[in-house]
Design a protein around this motif. Sequence first.
Motif: not given
Length: 443
Positions: A122-124, A166-167, A182-187, A219-225
């Motif tokens: 996990v990371g922030m 980013l989380i 793979i790492a889903p990302v919460l922005g 603003s809240i968002g999501a993506g994938v790294r």
Amino acid sequence: MHKWRHLLGVSLTALSLAATAGAAHATEGYFMEGASARDQGLAGIDSANPGDSLTIANNPAGLVDVGTQFNGDISLFMPWRGYNASGTLLTAPGNVNSERDLFVLPTLGYSHQIDGEQAWGVGMTGNGGMNTTYPGATFNPNCPPGSLGSGVFCMGRAGVDLNQGLIYVGYARRIGNLEVGIAPVLGIQVFSAYGLGAFNMFGLSSAPGFLTDRSPSYSIGAGVRAGAIYHVNSQLTFSVQGSTPIWSSNFANYQGLFAQGGSFDIPATIGAGVSYRVMPTLAVMADYKHIFYSGTASISNPMTPLIPGSASLGTAAGQGFGWQDVDVFGISFEWNYNERLTLRAGYAYSTQPITAANVMLNLLAPGTVTSHIGAGFSYLVTHNSQIDFSALYAPRVGVSGQEYIPGFGYNPASNINIWLSELQLTLGYTYHWDTPTAVVAKY
């Protein structure tokens, strides 16, 4: 172990709040140049040679290479920015410097080795941001009746404040010499703007009550790294990595400023890297990265035309900062000087996102720097803990262009030069539950 997991959870919660408390410019347009002290000492050039848990923010495949560890960093970020203008008819002339030259940026990460082939983490991190704070008392002889009579755009204090945190939660697996992750990302983003009321005087906004001087908008968002690392042998390693856009909700309080009703997705990236161990204690790394600023209309749409009464700001094709995509190239070195001390240095060059045609609006976001010079070290204090330090410097770069007057076009008698330089000092602490190993010799 339970104590450390509890501490990590509390720290991540605190960091998610702290990361949205103060914005700063960053070095690749507005993206930060590396997440951790180690990354920044290498100028962000280390995708094929992961060394700490915050590889999750660059190439999550590296989680299987770093063992079980905790990383915590605090950065002092110092951006100096402003502009010089002459011959202008609206913009305040002379040398004008932005206030707020110091920002505190925290970063946290944790990786956990499940077994010899799997790991999670996990990371922030603070992804970046932009801030300008031009004084309200800025002398401006160009101000018309009905304005406040001072300030960059005649409406007192002017500027913007964008914060992005980013989380990440990631998983990585080793399959022979190949590692994938793979790492889903919460922005999380926060934005505010002030002193832009002159644009309302020209009738430029589609939602005049949501253009400027509103409360901060979230603003809240999501993506994938995702990423992959391939170890050819114990000396040579290749990597590829990338991120989707962070698809985000709109800034509702600024729907009359940003294109598409306040839309501001965090751009996608893609990159590749190589690492070669010249000797067991010395690694040389090279990276390439592309940032797709063109994928976010509020960033990439051109500043012009600005037609009085058009109410175009905030529409689907509304004006933006006119940024181009950015390409980043770099090289770095990491030397394990002895069992306790590791030394690092790196250089990265990024192409210029701002063009002369869009300079006036980029007074608010002068992300002009292109060269980034990093240096740092890690010192093993005990068998399992180390102190990390880095310094990252971006020399001053300016971009010049003409003032644009709504309804009249470019002012040929004017010249505006926007500029930025930066210094970032980062102090970090790393705790390894596994014995830290300077050289990976599994392949």
